[in-house]
Design an enzyme around this catalytic site. Structure first.
Site, PDB file in Angstrom:
ATOM      1  N   GLU A 282      99.932 -38.279 -10.089  1.00 59.25           N
ATOM      2  CA  GLU A 282     101.347 -38.447  -9.800  1.00 59.25           C
ATOM      3  C   GLU A 282     101.770 -37.196  -9.049  1.00 59.25           C
ATOM      4  O   GLU A 282     101.563 -36.082  -9.529  1.00 59.25           O
ATOM      5  CB  GLU A 282     102.172 -38.601 -11.065  1.00 59.25           C
ATOM      6  CG  GLU A 282     103.664 -38.780 -10.767  1.00 59.25           C
ATOM      7  CD  GLU A 282     104.545 -38.642 -11.988  1.00 59.25           C
ATOM      8  OE1 GLU A 282     105.581 -39.306 -12.033  1.00 59.25           O
ATOM      9  OE2 GLU A 282     104.204 -37.851 -12.896  1.00 59.25           O
TER      10      GLU A 282
ATOM     11  N   ASP B  18      99.579 -35.989 -14.514  1.00 56.45           N
ATOM     12  CA  ASP B  18     101.030 -36.116 -14.453  1.00 56.45           C
ATOM     13  C   ASP B  18     101.653 -35.026 -13.581  1.00 56.45           C
ATOM     14  O   ASP B  18     101.315 -33.845 -13.714  1.00 56.45           O
ATOM     15  CB  ASP B  18     101.582 -36.020 -15.881  1.00 56.45           C
ATOM     16  CG  ASP B  18     103.090 -36.106 -15.940  1.00 56.45           C
ATOM     17  OD1 ASP B  18     103.630 -37.185 -15.632  1.00 56.45           O
ATOM     18  OD2 ASP B  18     103.735 -35.088 -16.289  1.00 56.45           O
TER      19      ASP B  18
END
Length: 585
Positions: free
Chosen positions: A292, A255
């Site tokens: 990400e 993330d």
């Protein structure tokens, strides 16, 4: 003994405990009684073997006779983040899919899911009953939102504070392993979203006994983690390996890595990839790592590097989502402003070279340049999607596209996304056009709960001014319950029709696209009026071609082609509004 090994170590007759606590003057492990740990020069507190202590034992660490804390590398917290840690014997689980080695990345068709709202029961075990549906739909990879133990009974997962412990709200570690085992028996990869850019705001005690875990730099979610410290660096890499080895996840999605603080911004990412690559080489498994990254760093990606040796298979392509959102809804607020002027041309750029922003100036980022050139990467380095947890949940009502976009327009977007060479991703229920919202929710108490409420009100002040108390309260249990999928909807009119379309599109992908994806590369894309055309050179030497009318107007007078039609909803020579054709030749 490896001083940088976190968590308890089961021995023949007992268990060794260890804790890195450089700011502590004394540490005891609390079992039937306190057992003093011995400190070394690096700040590690270590026990000799505690006889008779094995799997199932509950323990805490006592710091300086002042505070009792769970193990930061706890394998399980049966009573949430404030309770004792439980010793888990990962080797005791009997795997059934013993021959499973995973799937190569080019076969990825991803479905992102939140365990707590995927089924009414909200458990790992309950998900098993839905795995056959995923296989029948054409999904090959189930990606779970973060599981690291968080405070309370409900959370998106990005507030995890005990990274090694799958949250007890969904079941025990053996339940999670059973879910993964059952998925493997059906040919499904299982991936996990992990968060290495921050710890959650409640239940994290590291600052008390290991304050050098953190820097003074702030992320949007709290203090940044200082990966320049060797022990901190090792903590994250060991955590990644724990998920991959002990639970046999087939890959990880990291993330928001652009908020990670590191020596050169990438060393912990590089070393994590190298460590995962060693595991892949040792076991003969396919391990797929994806990112990400809001900075669009193409230099971090290499879909063909196997096993991983410093790079990542792919990145969630936010650019692709954002430009489609503008095309489908006309939204221009926030970061959508960067896509409002020429969205069709920007979509063409995403289809022909990956990112939209490849070093271009971003108005939303106040004139800063964003991204790196990406056209030389293979298309499978990009995970393209029309919805995900962020893009649904970070809206005042958590509303899905199906409630806003025209059905024909959304079907055209799916027809482009699910067949184009980039790895496609759906958000749970999207395959049948689920209308259940996915609002932000959590289960904090007291002042922290009030801070979350106030933060949401500030973030969406315009919405609260218009809708007031109709905006869901993120702390209310009813908000989380509203996100639970209604599985009966897939069997009724609109749901059944949408599911049929998605299965048809993914059927074409499996027959015509995936067998040609290895060594595929980008071609050109062109916008002529409302007509978007694009092509890709596939690995077998064939050319895949797209023609899409992404407007409300019919296009006529188009030349006919002799290439083979593999999917299309438009007659030769013309294209009605929101129609798509795919050819290969």
């Amino acid at each position: 003994m490896n001083a940088r090994h976190f968590g308890p170590e089961l021995t023949h007759d007992g268990t060794r405990f260890r804790l890195w606590a450089p700011a502590a003057k004394r540490v005891d492990v609390l079992l039937d009684r306190p057992h003093a740990l011995t400190r070394d020069a690096a700040g590690w507190y270590i026990t000799t073997e505690v006889p008779g202590t094995g799997a199932g034992a509950h323990y805490k660490f006592r710091i300086d006779d002042e505070i009792d804390v769970p193990d930061p590398a706890s394998a399980f917290q049966p009573n949430d983040v404030f309770g004792p840690s439980e010793v888990i014997d990962h080797a005791a689980f009997k795997w059934r899919a013993t021959g499973w080695r995973g799937r190569p990345w080019h076969e990825a068709v991803v479905l992102e899911a939140h365990v707590g709202t995927f089924t009414p029961e909200g458990t790992y075990r309950a998900m098993i009953d839905k795995l056959d549906h995923l296989v029948a739909t054409g999904i090959t990879a189930l990606e779970l939102m973060p599981l690291a133990d968080f405070a309370g009974k409900r959370n998106w997962g990005y507030d995890g504070v005990l990274w090694y412990a799958p949250d007890s709200a969904y079941g025990r570690p053996e339940d999670l392993k059973t879910l993964i085992d059952e998925a493997h028996l059906r040919g499904l990869m299982v991936m996990l979203d992990v968060v290495y850019n921050h710890f959650g705001p409640e239940g994290n005690y590291l600052g008390r006994y290991a304050p050098t875990f953190f820097t003074d730099t702030k992320t949007p979610w709290g203090s940044a983690i200082d990966y320049r410290i060797p022990e901190v660096h090792a903590f994250a890499i060991e955590n990644a390996l724990s998920w991959l080895r002990n639970y046999r996840f087939d890959g990880l999605r990291l993330d928001a890595v652009d908020t990670i603080i590191d020596e050169d911004g990438v060393s912990v990412l590089r070393d994590l990839s190298v460590a995962a690559g060693r595991l892949a080489a040792e076991t003969g498994r396919h391990i797929n790592l994806v990112l990400e990254n809001g900075e669009n760093r193409a230099s971090l990606l290499d879909a063909s590097e196997g096993p991983p040796h410093g790079k990542y298979r792919a990145q969630w392509n936010d650019d692709y989502h954002h430009v489609w959102r503008v095309i489908l809804t006309g939204e221009t607020q926030g970061y959508y402003a960067d896509y409002q002027h020429t969205p069709l041309h920007q979509l063409a750029r995403a289809l022909s070279s990956g990112y939209v922003y490849q070093g271009d100036i971003s108005a939303f980022r106040r004139g800063k340049r964003r991204g790196e050139p990406s056209g030389k990467l293979p298309p499978t380095c990009f995970i393209n999607f029309l919805q995900n947890h962020d893009q649904i949940g970070n809206r005042p009502f958590g509303d899905r596209l199906v409630t806003t976009a025209k059905p024909a327009a959304l079907e055209a977007a799916l027809a482009v996304t699910l067949i184009a060479p980039a790895a496609p991703m759906l958000f749970m229920g999207e395959e049948w056009g689920a209308t259940s919202p996915f609002p932000f929710f959590c289960d904090f108490k007291g002042d922290l709960a009030d801070a979350v409420r106030n933060g949401r009100r500030k973030e969406f002040a315009w919405a609260f001014a218009k809708y007031g108390d109709d905006i869901p309260d993120p702390l209310a249990e009813s908000t989380a319950r509203s996100a639970v999928l209604d599985w009966s909807a897939r069997e009724q009119g609109p749901g059944r029709t949408r599911l049929g379309l998605v299965r048809d599109l993914l059927g074409v992908r499996h027959r015509e696209i995936i067998p040609r994806l290895v060594a595929a590369r980008f071609g050109d894309a062109l916008v002529t009026g409302d007509l978007l055309t694009a092509h890709w050179r596939m690995g077998d030497g064939s050319t895949l071609r797209l023609a899409a009318n992404l407007s409300d107007r019919e296009i006529t007078g188009l030349p006919e082609t002799t290439e083979r039609l593999i999917w299309g909803n438009a007659p030769p020579g013309g294209m009605p509004a929101w129609s798509v054709r795919w050819h290969i030749g």
